[in-house]
Motif scaffolding. Structure first.
Motif, mmCIF file in Angstrom:
data_model
loop_
_atom_site.group_PDB
_atom_site.id
_atom_site.type_symbol
_atom_site.label_atom_id
_atom_site.label_comp_id
_atom_site.label_asym_id
_atom_site.label_seq_id
_atom_site.Cartn_x
_atom_site.Cartn_y
_atom_site.Cartn_z
ATOM 1 N N LYS A 293 0.827 -1.205 0.000
ATOM 2 C CA LYS A 293 0.000 0.000 0.000
ATOM 3 C C LYS A 293 0.863 1.258 0.000
ATOM 4 C CE LYS A 293 -4.557 -1.011 1.853
ATOM 5 N NZ LYS A 293 -5.573 -0.569 2.847
ATOM 6 N N ALA A 294 1.978 1.203 0.736
ATOM 7 C CA ALA A 294 2.875 2.356 0.785
ATOM 8 C C ALA A 294 3.501 2.614 -0.579
ATOM 9 C CB ALA A 294 3.958 2.132 1.833
ATOM 10 N N ILE A 295 3.879 1.545 -1.292
ATOM 11 C CA ILE A 295 4.440 1.688 -2.635
ATOM 12 C C ILE A 295 3.390 2.279 -3.571
ATOM 13 C CG2 ILE A 295 5.220 0.391 -4.661
ATOM 14 C CD1 ILE A 295 7.412 0.753 -2.617
ATOM 15 N N MET A 296 2.163 1.772 -3.471
ATOM 16 C CA MET A 296 1.089 2.284 -4.318
ATOM 17 C C MET A 296 0.806 3.754 -4.002
ATOM 18 S SD MET A 296 -1.129 1.770 -6.712
ATOM 19 C CE MET A 296 -1.474 0.021 -6.919
ATOM 20 N N ALA A 297 0.840 4.112 -2.717
ATOM 21 C CA ALA A 297 0.609 5.512 -2.329
ATOM 22 C C ALA A 297 1.678 6.412 -2.919
ATOM 23 C CB ALA A 297 0.579 5.637 -0.804
ATOM 24 N N ARG A 298 2.925 5.944 -2.911
ATOM 25 C CA ARG A 298 4.022 6.725 -3.495
ATOM 26 C C ARG A 298 3.793 6.914 -4.992
ATOM 27 N NH1 ARG A 298 8.733 9.408 -1.337
ATOM 28 N NH2 ARG A 298 10.189 9.683 -3.056
ATOM 29 N N ALA A 299 3.367 5.851 -5.673
ATOM 30 C CA ALA A 299 3.095 5.951 -7.109
ATOM 31 C C ALA A 299 1.970 6.940 -7.386
ATOM 32 C CB ALA A 299 2.742 4.572 -7.669
ATOM 33 N N LEU B 214 10.413 31.032 20.726
ATOM 34 C CA LEU B 214 9.720 30.029 19.916
ATOM 35 C C LEU B 214 10.600 28.808 19.691
ATOM 36 C CD1 LEU B 214 7.253 29.198 18.245
ATOM 37 C CD2 LEU B 214 8.334 30.285 16.259
ATOM 38 N N VAL B 215 10.040 27.645 19.976
ATOM 39 C CA VAL B 215 10.698 26.354 19.732
ATOM 40 C C VAL B 215 9.793 25.529 18.832
ATOM 41 C CG1 VAL B 215 11.545 24.218 20.775
ATOM 42 C CG2 VAL B 215 11.891 26.410 21.955
ATOM 43 N N MET B 216 10.354 24.956 17.774
ATOM 44 C CA MET B 216 9.595 24.129 16.845
ATOM 45 C C MET B 216 9.925 22.658 17.081
ATOM 46 S SD MET B 216 7.925 26.369 14.868
ATOM 47 C CE MET B 216 7.489 25.431 13.422
ATOM 48 N N HIS B 217 8.904 21.811 16.987
ATOM 49 C CA HIS B 217 9.074 20.366 17.142
ATOM 50 C C HIS B 217 8.855 19.712 15.778
ATOM 51 C CE1 HIS B 217 9.164 20.826 21.488
ATOM 52 N NE2 HIS B 217 8.084 21.600 21.397
ATOM 53 N N LEU B 218 9.945 19.357 15.105
ATOM 54 C CA LEU B 218 9.873 18.881 13.732
ATOM 55 C C LEU B 218 10.373 17.441 13.615
ATOM 56 C CD1 LEU B 218 11.295 22.065 11.967
ATOM 57 C CD2 LEU B 218 8.887 21.447 12.297
ATOM 58 N N ASP B 219 9.911 16.774 12.561
ATOM 59 C CA ASP B 219 10.373 15.429 12.218
ATOM 60 C C ASP B 219 11.875 15.498 11.945
ATOM 61 O OD1 ASP B 219 10.893 12.950 11.084
ATOM 62 O OD2 ASP B 219 9.012 12.899 9.944
ATOM 63 N N LYS B 220 12.659 14.686 12.639
ATOM 64 C CA LYS B 220 14.115 14.737 12.495
ATOM 65 C C LYS B 220 14.606 14.015 11.238
ATOM 66 C CE LYS B 220 15.040 15.114 17.488
ATOM 67 N NZ LYS B 220 14.583 16.482 17.435
ATOM 68 N N ASP B 221 13.747 13.226 10.609
ATOM 69 C CA ASP B 221 14.132 12.509 9.384
ATOM 70 C C ASP B 221 12.973 12.577 8.391
ATOM 71 O OD1 ASP B 221 15.508 11.017 7.570
ATOM 72 O OD2 ASP B 221 15.351 9.112 8.660
ATOM 73 N N PRO B 222 12.633 13.786 7.919
ATOM 74 C CA PRO B 222 11.392 13.972 7.149
ATOM 75 C C PRO B 222 11.387 13.318 5.777
ATOM 76 C CG PRO B 222 12.701 15.970 7.120
ATOM 77 C CD PRO B 222 13.356 15.051 8.098
ATOM 78 N N ASP B 223 12.563 13.047 5.202
ATOM 79 C CA ASP B 223 12.602 12.512 3.842
ATOM 80 C C ASP B 223 12.654 10.987 3.787
ATOM 81 O OD1 ASP B 223 12.558 15.063 2.713
ATOM 82 O OD2 ASP B 223 14.713 15.299 3.001
ATOM 83 N N ARG B 224 12.612 10.332 4.939
ATOM 84 C CA ARG B 224 12.705 8.871 4.956
ATOM 85 C C ARG B 224 11.407 8.247 4.455
ATOM 86 N NH1 ARG B 224 11.651 4.785 8.766
ATOM 87 N NH2 ARG B 224 11.134 6.264 10.432
ATOM 88 N N PHE B 225 11.539 7.206 3.601
ATOM 89 C CA PHE B 225 10.371 6.460 3.137
ATOM 90 C C PHE B 225 9.881 5.584 4.282
ATOM 91 C CE2 PHE B 225 8.398 2.677 1.222
ATOM 92 C CZ PHE B 225 7.423 3.278 0.453
ATOM 93 N N ASP B 226 8.653 5.788 4.714
ATOM 94 C CA ASP B 226 8.103 5.070 5.863
ATOM 95 C C ASP B 226 6.859 4.309 5.416
ATOM 96 O OD1 ASP B 226 6.891 4.308 8.312
ATOM 97 O OD2 ASP B 226 7.910 5.945 9.341
ATOM 98 N N VAL B 227 6.878 2.980 5.600
ATOM 99 C CA VAL B 227 5.747 2.170 5.129
ATOM 100 C C VAL B 227 4.468 2.461 5.905
ATOM 101 C CG1 VAL B 227 7.192 0.297 4.275
ATOM 102 C CG2 VAL B 227 6.340 0.227 6.627
ATOM 103 N N LYS B 228 4.549 3.180 7.011
ATOM 104 C CA LYS B 228 3.331 3.528 7.740
ATOM 105 C C LYS B 228 2.391 4.376 6.885
ATOM 106 C CE LYS B 228 5.037 3.205 12.491
ATOM 107 N NZ LYS B 228 5.258 3.921 13.771
ATOM 108 N N ARG B 229 2.938 4.944 5.805
ATOM 109 C CA ARG B 229 2.067 5.646 4.843
ATOM 110 C C ARG B 229 0.983 4.700 4.334
ATOM 111 N NH1 ARG B 229 4.294 9.759 1.626
ATOM 112 N NH2 ARG B 229 3.829 8.598 -0.268
ATOM 113 N N GLY B 230 1.286 3.424 4.266
ATOM 114 C CA GLY B 230 0.332 2.441 3.791
ATOM 115 C C GLY B 230 -0.811 2.184 4.754
ATOM 116 N N GLU B 231 -0.671 2.666 5.993
ATOM 117 C CA GLU B 231 -1.725 2.474 6.992
ATOM 118 C C GLU B 231 -2.732 3.621 6.979
ATOM 119 O OE1 GLU B 231 0.355 2.177 10.657
ATOM 120 O OE2 GLU B 231 1.182 0.183 10.242
ATOM 121 N N HIS B 232 -2.413 4.702 6.255
ATOM 122 C CA HIS B 232 -3.260 5.902 6.276
ATOM 123 C C HIS B 232 -4.405 5.764 5.290
ATOM 124 C CE1 HIS B 232 0.389 8.395 7.894
ATOM 125 N NE2 HIS B 232 0.044 7.381 8.668
#
Length: 450
Positions: free
Chosen positions: A167-173, A427-445
């Motif tokens: 699903k994550a691969i399909m979402a990327r496509a 002001l302090v920002m709380h950001l993803d420390k590895d934002p460009d990593r491919f994460d298969v959890k995208r397939g759960e969304h």
């Protein structure tokens, strides 16, 4: 009550689209709820006494008299409804959602296959149909190629679930190939609103530059009047109608000749006032919103180029003010989409973009209707204005690995400017420390029926 016995109010549009106002089958209807709350605000008799009045008199005359007739608009805030709109263009969806208090859902290009989804074609000529079908053909070809190539770039890890990984691969496509879908591709959406907001938004929508939007607005109004006859049918004033028609035509869409890639264009924040909240800003934990009270310190404005596909995502942040961009080819195609394609179809895509641009220009349509044939990967000028709490929320949410890369890039830039500008105030920002990593959890969304 049997669900099949409930009669929803449906209005059909040209080309098979429809508007449906949901009827829940409730004994106490939305109009009755509004009446009860209004009575409760004017009497200490208690809700049970008001229920007796409702049973005796019904809500019809009350709503038509006090809400529609006398114009007590706050009564309209107390009754809500849900409207389903199907088979309309992405452009209609964005117009309906261009409202500060819009609540609802829209079909996602990440999880829907557009192989057979209708494309709205205002020109209705052989040439215009050809343009749309060429986009569809390339979209399908690209999905097939990417689904075979992406696993080579992002191989499955041993601990990852096969189904979620696929699903994550399909979402990327889908994320890549959505850029070649024309903005006239059809979609479905739902709008949950109270009576007041529906009436106020329709005042604008019925004068929208696109005839498709005007037609949808007309059918929504008809359906609401039929479903809730005592709460709709407000008197129209010629001066108001003419004013809305003029400004919507001249100023609704945001366009710029020059291309500002990214810039902080205004900073109206009172630094001294913001400094009063230094401790709060410094100690805010991750996943915690900045208190709304800090909005009093002022607003910040950004301008940047963003493709229409990702504008659809940032538009969900209705707490900020943002202009509706006119879809054009003036600012070029977003390079990220092309860079993600394998080399052989990347070259084909570049050639296709130019030939399709020329073919679309030859249709000779207005710049409003031309939008339907322009794919969503073209960059458009965007302008957003918001307070510190609103912009921090936006940038922290959209700067993660689960957000489309072209929007994530802008969110990270906004976060960096906010940090640099307001660090002296804590002001302090709380950001993803590895934002460009491919994460298969995208397939759960996804939302599926089991």
């Amino acid at each position: 009550m049997d669900l099949h016995s409930i009669k929803h109010v449906q209005k059909n549009l040209p080309n098979g689209a429809l508007v449906l106002v949901l009827q829940t089958g409730a004994i106490i209807t939305p109009e009755s709820e509004a009446m009860l709350q209004a009575l409760h605000s004017r009497s200490i008799g208690g809700i049970k006494k008001h229920l007796e009045v409702l049973a005796l008199k019904g809500p019809e005359k009350f709503m038509s008299t006090f809400y529609v007739g006398y114009g007590h608009k706050s009564i309209g805030d107390c009754g809500t409804c849900t409207i389903f709109i199907e088979g309309v263009s992405m452009l209609v969806a964005k117009a309906l959602q261009d409202w500060p208090l819009y609540s609802g859902q829209e079909a996602s290009t990440r999880y829907i296959d557009f192989a057979h989804q209708p494309f709205i074609d205002p020109a209705q000529t052989a040439e215009s149909r050809k343009i749309l079908e060429i986009w569809r053909t390339f979209y399908m070809k690209g999905l097939e190629v990417l689904n075979s190539k992406l696993p080579e770039r992002f191989p499955k890890q041993e601990a990852e679930d096969e189904k979620i990984y696929s699903k994550a691969i399909m979402a990327r496509a889908f994320d890549i190939m959505r850029s070649f879908l024309p903005s006239g591709a059809s979609t479905n959406l739902a709008w949950h609103t109270n009576f007041r907001q529906a009436a106020d938004h329709l005042i604008r929508l019925r004068h929208h530059p696109l005839i498709e939007v005007r037609n949808v607005a007309e059918k929504i109004e008809e359906a609401l009047h039929e479903a809730f006859p005592s709460s709709f049918g407000h008197k129209r004033y010629d001066a108001t109608e003419n004013f809305n028609a003029e400004w919507m035509k001249e100023n609704y869409y945001f366009t710029k000749k020059d291309s500002i890639d990214f810039a902080l264009t205004q900073n109206n924040v009172d630094a001294n006032m913001l400094g009063e909240y230094t401790h709060t800003l410094q100690t805010r934990p991750s996943k915690t919103e900045i208190p709304k009270e800090i909005k009093e310190c002022g607003e910040v404005q950004f301008e940047f180029l963003l493709d229409f596909g990702s504008f659809r995502d940032i538009q969900r942040h209705r707490a900020i003010t943002q202009r509706m961009p006119l879809v054009t080819t003036n600012h070029g195609f977003e390079s990220w989409y092309l860079d993600e394609l394998p080399e052989d179809i990347r070259n084909e895509a570049k050639t296709l973009l130019e030939t399709q641009r020329v073919a679309t220009e030859k249709l000779g349509l207005s710049h409003f209707d031309t939008q339907y044939y322009i794919p969503m990967g073209y960059k458009l000028p965007n302008r957003i204005t918001g307070t510190i709490p609103n912009l921090v929320y936006l940038s922290e949410l959209r700067a993660t690995r689960f957000v489309h890369p072209t929007l994530r890039k802008r969110a990270i830039q906004i976060a960096q400017v906010l940090t640099d500008t307001f660090k002296p105030q804590g002001l302090v920002m709380h950001l993803d420390k590895d934002p460009d990593r491919f994460d298969v959890k995208r397939g759960e969304h996804d939302i599926t029926i089991k």
